[in-house]
Design a protein around this motif. Structure first.
Motif, PDB file in Angstrom:
ATOM      1  N   PRO A 104       0.790  -1.232   0.000  1.00  0.00           N
ATOM      2  CA  PRO A 104       0.000   0.000   0.000  1.00  0.00           C
ATOM      3  C   PRO A 104       0.823   1.284   0.000  1.00  0.00           C
ATOM      4  N   ASN A 105       2.064   1.239  -0.429  1.00  0.00           N
ATOM      5  CA  ASN A 105       2.905   2.429  -0.599  1.00  0.00           C
ATOM      6  C   ASN A 105       3.030   3.276   0.667  1.00  0.00           C
ATOM      7  N   LYS A 106       3.341   2.627   1.767  1.00  0.00           N
ATOM      8  CA  LYS A 106       3.547   3.338   3.036  1.00  0.00           C
ATOM      9  C   LYS A 106       4.934   3.970   3.055  1.00  0.00           C
ATOM     10  N   TRP A 107       5.107   4.897   3.978  1.00  0.00           N
ATOM     11  CA  TRP A 107       6.427   5.441   4.244  1.00  0.00           C
ATOM     12  C   TRP A 107       7.225   4.397   5.010  1.00  0.00           C
ATOM     13  N   ARG A 108       8.545   4.431   4.872  1.00  0.00           N
ATOM     14  CA  ARG A 108       9.432   3.542   5.632  1.00  0.00           C
ATOM     15  C   ARG A 108      10.563   4.383   6.204  1.00  0.00           C
ATOM     16  N   LEU A 109      10.707   4.342   7.526  1.00  0.00           N
ATOM     17  CA  LEU A 109      11.832   4.988   8.188  1.00  0.00           C
ATOM     18  C   LEU A 109      13.006   4.019   8.113  1.00  0.00           C
ATOM     19  N   LYS A 110      13.959   4.326   7.258  1.00  0.00           N
ATOM     20  CA  LYS A 110      15.066   3.410   6.994  1.00  0.00           C
ATOM     21  C   LYS A 110      16.157   3.484   8.056  1.00  0.00           C
ATOM     22  N   SER A 111      16.412   4.696   8.565  1.00  0.00           N
ATOM     23  CA  SER A 111      17.491   4.889   9.547  1.00  0.00           C
ATOM     24  C   SER A 111      17.084   5.931  10.572  1.00  0.00           C
ATOM     25  N   PHE A 112      17.554   5.729  11.797  1.00  0.00           N
ATOM     26  CA  PHE A 112      17.376   6.708  12.870  1.00  0.00           C
ATOM     27  C   PHE A 112      18.486   6.436  13.870  1.00  0.00           C
ATOM     28  N   HIS A 113      19.609   7.121  13.677  1.00  0.00           N
ATOM     29  CA  HIS A 113      20.753   6.825  14.545  1.00  0.00           C
ATOM     30  C   HIS A 113      21.589   8.064  14.784  1.00  0.00           C
ATOM     31  N   GLU A 114      22.674   7.891  15.534  1.00  0.00           N
ATOM     32  CA  GLU A 114      23.573   8.998  15.845  1.00  0.00           C
ATOM     33  C   GLU A 114      24.209   9.532  14.577  1.00  0.00           C
ATOM     34  N   GLN A 115      24.449  10.825  14.577  1.00  0.00           N
ATOM     35  CA  GLN A 115      25.128  11.445  13.449  1.00  0.00           C
ATOM     36  C   GLN A 115      26.598  11.083  13.527  1.00  0.00           C
ATOM     37  N   GLN A 116      27.132  10.598  12.430  1.00  0.00           N
ATOM     38  CA  GLN A 116      28.555  10.279  12.381  1.00  0.00           C
ATOM     39  C   GLN A 116      29.340  11.565  12.195  1.00  0.00           C
ATOM     40  N   LYS A 117      30.340  11.757  12.998  1.00  0.00           N
ATOM     41  CA  LYS A 117      31.174  12.959  12.902  1.00  0.00           C
ATOM     42  C   LYS A 117      32.301  12.712  11.901  1.00  0.00           C
ATOM     43  N   ASP A 118      32.693  13.783  11.202  1.00  0.00           N
ATOM     44  CA  ASP A 118      33.852  13.653  10.330  1.00  0.00           C
ATOM     45  C   ASP A 118      35.108  13.600  11.199  1.00  0.00           C
ATOM     46  N   ALA A 119      36.225  13.259  10.587  1.00  0.00           N
ATOM     47  CA  ALA A 119      37.458  13.030  11.347  1.00  0.00           C
ATOM     48  C   ALA A 119      37.903  14.271  12.118  1.00  0.00           C
ATOM     49  N   VAL A 120      37.824  15.444  11.492  1.00  0.00           N
ATOM     50  CA  VAL A 120      38.269  16.665  12.181  1.00  0.00           C
ATOM     51  C   VAL A 120      37.374  16.948  13.376  1.00  0.00           C
ATOM     52  N   THR A 121      36.061  16.752  13.219  1.00  0.00           N
ATOM     53  CA  THR A 121      35.143  16.992  14.332  1.00  0.00           C
ATOM     54  C   THR A 121      35.444  16.026  15.472  1.00  0.00           C
ATOM     55  N   GLN A 122      35.719  14.755  15.132  1.00  0.00           N
ATOM     56  CA  GLN A 122      36.051  13.783  16.173  1.00  0.00           C
ATOM     57  C   GLN A 122      37.331  14.190  16.894  1.00  0.00           C
ATOM     58  N   LEU A 123      38.324  14.619  16.131  1.00  0.00           N
ATOM     59  CA  LEU A 123      39.569  15.055  16.754  1.00  0.00           C
ATOM     60  C   LEU A 123      39.353  16.304  17.596  1.00  0.00           C
ATOM     61  N   GLY A 124      38.358  17.108  17.230  1.00  0.00           N
ATOM     62  CA  GLY A 124      38.059  18.324  17.961  1.00  0.00           C
ATOM     63  C   GLY A 124      37.726  18.080  19.417  1.00  0.00           C
ATOM     64  N   ASP A 125      37.312  16.860  19.715  1.00  0.00           N
ATOM     65  CA  ASP A 125      37.037  16.515  21.103  1.00  0.00           C
ATOM     66  C   ASP A 125      38.325  16.443  21.926  1.00  0.00           C
ATOM     67  N   TYR A 126      39.480  16.346  21.221  1.00  0.00           N
ATOM     68  CA  TYR A 126      40.748  16.144  21.914  1.00  0.00           C
ATOM     69  C   TYR A 126      41.791  17.224  21.622  1.00  0.00           C
ATOM     70  N   LEU A 127      41.549  18.069  20.605  1.00  0.00           N
ATOM     71  CA  LEU A 127      42.530  19.063  20.199  1.00  0.00           C
ATOM     72  C   LEU A 127      42.081  20.475  20.561  1.00  0.00           C
ATOM     73  N   THR A 128      43.039  21.372  20.572  1.00  0.00           N
ATOM     74  CA  THR A 128      42.731  22.786  20.793  1.00  0.00           C
ATOM     75  C   THR A 128      42.210  23.382  19.483  1.00  0.00           C
ATOM     76  N   PRO A 129      41.525  24.526  19.547  1.00  0.00           N
ATOM     77  CA  PRO A 129      41.058  25.178  18.315  1.00  0.00           C
ATOM     78  C   PRO A 129      42.194  25.499  17.342  1.00  0.00           C
ATOM     79  N   ASN A 130      43.368  25.901  17.840  1.00  0.00           N
ATOM     80  CA  ASN A 130      44.506  26.200  16.953  1.00  0.00           C
ATOM     81  C   ASN A 130      44.979  24.944  16.226  1.00  0.00           C
ATOM     82  N   GLN A 131      45.008  23.820  16.909  1.00  0.00           N
ATOM     83  CA  GLN A 131      45.418  22.572  16.269  1.00  0.00           C
ATOM     84  C   GLN A 131      44.419  22.168  15.176  1.00  0.00           C
ATOM     85  N   ILE A 132      43.152  22.373  15.436  1.00  0.00           N
ATOM     86  CA  ILE A 132      42.118  22.042  14.441  1.00  0.00           C
ATOM     87  C   ILE A 132      42.287  22.921  13.202  1.00  0.00           C
ATOM     88  N   GLU A 133      42.517  24.216  13.395  1.00  0.00           N
ATOM     89  CA  GLU A 133      42.702  25.136  12.257  1.00  0.00           C
ATOM     90  C   GLU A 133      43.909  24.726  11.417  1.00  0.00           C
TER      91      GLU A 133
END
Length: 143
Positions: A104-133
């Protein structure tokens, strides 16, 4: 992959007002429970419909990878899936949905999960702003 949504987001959100309109696979419901404390299909869809799940940005529209939808002749029916980022109770997430191409052509929720962070964002949890820049500048030299 497209940078334009296939589906009307408002129509999907409105469909969430009645859980009979939306198929939620068990794996998606398990992620919603484990990651966002949404304990049932109804609670998940109610949160989307009430806009407690604040959908922030369109990510992409691409073909469903593991596509089991077939026509009467057994041919694969192409299915496009829209993906968005969202925020729920301060946590960032990713959701994807499509319309099932067979009655009957229903909607399907395919995914509902945490947003994956890119590598720089992940490193941002451990680096200073100057190191990220400095990392960003190094990365841009290759372009």
């Amino acid at each position: 992959m497209s940078e334009i949504p296939k589906y009307n987001l408002t129509e999907f959100i409105n469909a969430c007002s009645d859980e009979r309109n939306v198929v939620v696979p068990v794996i998606v419901l398990n992620d919603a429970q484990r990651l966002f404390n949404l304990r049932s299909k109804k609670q998940l869809l109610d949160a989307i419909y009430a806009k407690d799940v604040h959908i922030t940005d369109f990510v992409n529209c691409k073909e469903l990878e593991k596509n089991n939808f077939r026509d009467k002749s057994g041919n694969v029916i192409p299915v496009l899936v829209d993906a968005y980022y969202f925020c729920y109770t301060g946590d960032d997430g990713y959701l994807a949905f499509h319309i099932i191409p067979t009655p009957p052509n229903k909607w399907r929720l395919k995914s509902f999960h945490e947003q994956q962070k890119d590598a720089v964002t992940q490193l941002g949890d451990y680096l200073t702003p100057n190191q990220i820049e400095r990392l960003k500048r190094i990365g841009n030299k290759g372009n």
